[in-house]
Design a protein around this motif. Structure first.
Motif, short mmCIF file in Angstrom:
data_model
loop_
_atom_site.label_atom_id
_atom_site.label_comp_id
_atom_site.label_asym_id
_atom_site.label_seq_id
_atom_site.Cartn_x
_atom_site.Cartn_y
_atom_site.Cartn_z
N ALA A 1 -6.20 -1.97 3.75
CA ALA A 1 -6.61 -0.67 3.24
C ALA A 1 -5.86 0.44 3.96
CB ALA A 1 -8.11 -0.48 3.42
N ALA A 2 -5.53 1.48 3.20
CA ALA A 2 -4.91 2.68 3.74
C ALA A 2 -5.90 3.82 3.57
CB ALA A 2 -3.61 2.99 3.01
N LEU A 3 -6.18 4.56 4.63
CA LEU A 3 -7.13 5.68 4.60
C LEU A 3 -6.36 6.98 4.82
CD1 LEU A 3 -9.97 4.11 6.76
CD2 LEU A 3 -9.62 3.97 4.30
N PHE A 4 -6.56 7.94 3.91
CA PHE A 4 -5.73 9.14 3.86
C PHE A 4 -6.53 10.38 4.23
CE2 PHE A 4 -3.75 6.10 1.09
CZ PHE A 4 -2.39 6.33 1.21
N GLU A 5 -5.82 11.42 4.67
CA GLU A 5 -6.40 12.74 4.78
C GLU A 5 -6.58 13.30 3.37
OE1 GLU A 5 -4.26 15.35 7.31
OE2 GLU A 5 -4.14 13.93 8.97
N LEU B 1 0.84 -1.19 0.00
CA LEU B 1 0.00 0.00 0.00
C LEU B 1 0.88 1.24 0.00
CD1 LEU B 1 -2.62 -1.04 2.71
CD2 LEU B 1 -2.99 -1.01 0.24
N ASN B 2 0.29 2.37 -0.38
CA ASN B 2 1.02 3.63 -0.41
C ASN B 2 1.31 4.13 1.01
OD1 ASN B 2 0.94 3.69 -3.22
ND2 ASN B 2 -0.94 4.87 -3.28
N PRO B 3 2.46 4.72 1.22
CA PRO B 3 2.76 5.30 2.54
C PRO B 3 2.04 6.63 2.74
CG PRO B 3 4.57 5.71 1.02
CD PRO B 3 3.59 4.84 0.28
N GLY B 4 2.04 7.13 3.97
CA GLY B 4 1.50 8.44 4.26
C GLY B 4 0.05 8.48 4.68
N ALA B 5 -0.59 7.31 4.88
CA ALA B 5 -1.99 7.28 5.29
C ALA B 5 -2.12 7.59 6.78
CB ALA B 5 -2.60 5.92 4.99
N SER B 6 -3.33 7.97 7.18
CA SER B 6 -3.62 8.21 8.60
C SER B 6 -3.82 6.91 9.35
CB SER B 6 -4.88 9.07 8.76
OG SER B 6 -4.70 10.33 8.16
N VAL B 7 -4.45 5.93 8.68
CA VAL B 7 -4.80 4.67 9.31
C VAL B 7 -4.58 3.54 8.30
CG1 VAL B 7 -6.65 3.31 10.38
CG2 VAL B 7 -6.56 5.78 10.75
N TYR B 8 -4.06 2.42 8.80
CA TYR B 8 -3.94 1.21 7.99
C TYR B 8 -4.76 0.11 8.65
CZ TYR B 8 -0.23 3.48 5.39
OH TYR B 8 0.48 4.35 4.59
N VAL B 9 -5.56 -0.58 7.83
CA VAL B 9 -6.48 -1.60 8.31
C VAL B 9 -6.19 -2.91 7.59
CG1 VAL B 9 -8.91 -2.21 8.63
CG2 VAL B 9 -8.23 0.21 8.56
N ILE B 10 -6.20 -4.02 8.32
CA ILE B 10 -6.16 -5.33 7.68
C ILE B 10 -7.33 -6.15 8.21
CG2 ILE B 10 -3.65 -5.28 7.46
CD1 ILE B 10 -3.54 -7.43 9.67
N GLY B 11 -7.81 -7.08 7.39
CA GLY B 11 -8.95 -7.86 7.84
C GLY B 11 -9.10 -9.16 7.09
N ASP B 12 -9.75 -10.09 7.72
CA ASP B 12 -10.19 -11.34 7.10
C ASP B 12 -11.64 -11.12 6.69
OD1 ASP B 12 -11.63 -13.95 7.07
OD2 ASP B 12 -9.64 -14.75 7.54
#
Length: 296
Positions: free
Chosen positions: A85-89, A41-52
């Motif tokens: 998933a990476a969530l960004f500002e 994933l791209n760097p610089g996100a506010s939150v990183y999520v992993i899931g099944d």
């Protein structure tokens, strides 16, 4: 940002399902991140999520309750085994970056992209992908992996990550193992200061890491486990004292999400770490919990 990212992610799933509606031979994909050092994933996100995707299905159904009334979105999630998933500002120019592993009929999808006037082929240093200007969405799909990215403006964000991706924090793989959904916050000190200020304690502590993992306690109740890391044990002890003080302030409002998440149980110190177990969370509590961590 949380609501916009939720809806954008579901839009992505709907689009992919529409373009990939045939059935494929079931396979068990390698998630690509369970024991890895990097997420693609791209760097610089506010939150990183992993899931099944299978284990987290009740959580996804809750967070995307309206959106998953769509049959195609439900089918797409059914084809996904694991995701990150990476969530960004918004100021970054990106909304989210998604990597998913499952069983995707990529040949049919590629043909559908080719004949659609809404999708144009683009190229990046990492490879070719499809971009929809109408949805500001970029997608690259193979039979085992799908990457997607959503942009804030009309400049496409390539979905294929360049280089190794983003480094997974030390200890996160072990912390998240067995949890249907886990996340880490990249700037926990700022977020945590805001949470404390809501309890009337305007202090800033140098929180170095903030991890969250979820578990399903009963059919309709959940628990979250939170781990905070500090520079040294004395800081962790100091924060434990602050938590106990903040808990006393919050006791008159024990039904609040902050009270249920951070102050329902006394924190347990383990060297540099504070481990916190939340109260049992209802479905509405779970939505508020994600709002705490995913909002800008």
């Amino acid at each position: 940002m949380a609501d916009k990212n939720y809806k954008s992610l579901v839009l992505c799933l709907c689009v992919m399902m529409f373009l990939a509606s045939c059935r494929s031979t079931p396979q068990i994909p390698d998630s690509g991140f369970t024991d890895a050092e990097f997420l693609p994933l791209n760097p610089g996100a506010s939150v990183y999520v992993i899931g099944d995707a299978k284990q987290a299905r009740p959580i996804l159904d809750l967070l995307f309750k309206e959106e998953l009334n769509d049959k195609q979105a439900r089918q797409m999630i059914d084809k996904t085994q694991t995701f990150a998933a990476a969530l960004f500002e918004e100021k970054s120019g990106q909304l989210f970056h998604l990597a998913a592993w499952g069983n995707y009929p990529s040949s049919r999808a590629g043909l559908a992209f080719s004949f659609s006037r809404h999708w144009k082929k683009q190229r990046s240093a990492a490879g070719a992908y499809w971009y929809s200007a109408a949805n500001r969405l970029s997608i690259s799909m193979s039979s085992r992996q799908t990457f997607a990215a959503a942009s804030v403006n009309d400049t496409p964000v390539p979905p294929l990550p360049q280089g190794q991706g983003v480094e997974i924090p030390e200890g996160f793989n072990e912390f998240s193992r067995g949890s249907p959904l886990s996340l880490w916050v990249t700037d926990p000190a700022v977020m945590f200061a805001g949470i404390l200020s809501e309890t009337g304690i305007p202090l800033r502590f140098p929180v170095q890491q903030l991890f969250v993992s979820l578990s399903e306690k009963t059919a309709e109740k959940y628990e979250a486990f939170i781990r905070l890391k500090f520079e040294n044990a004395s800081q962790a002890r100091g924060m434990a004292a602050v938590f106990n003080l903040a808990g006393a302030f919050a006791s008159g409002n024990s039904g609040s999400i902050i009270g249920n998440v951070f102050f329902a149980n006394a924190p347990v110190q383990d060297g540099l770490f504070l481990n916190i177990k939340t109260a049992q969370l209802s479905e509405s509590d779970l939505s508020l919990l994600f709002g705490l961590f995913l909002v800008n």
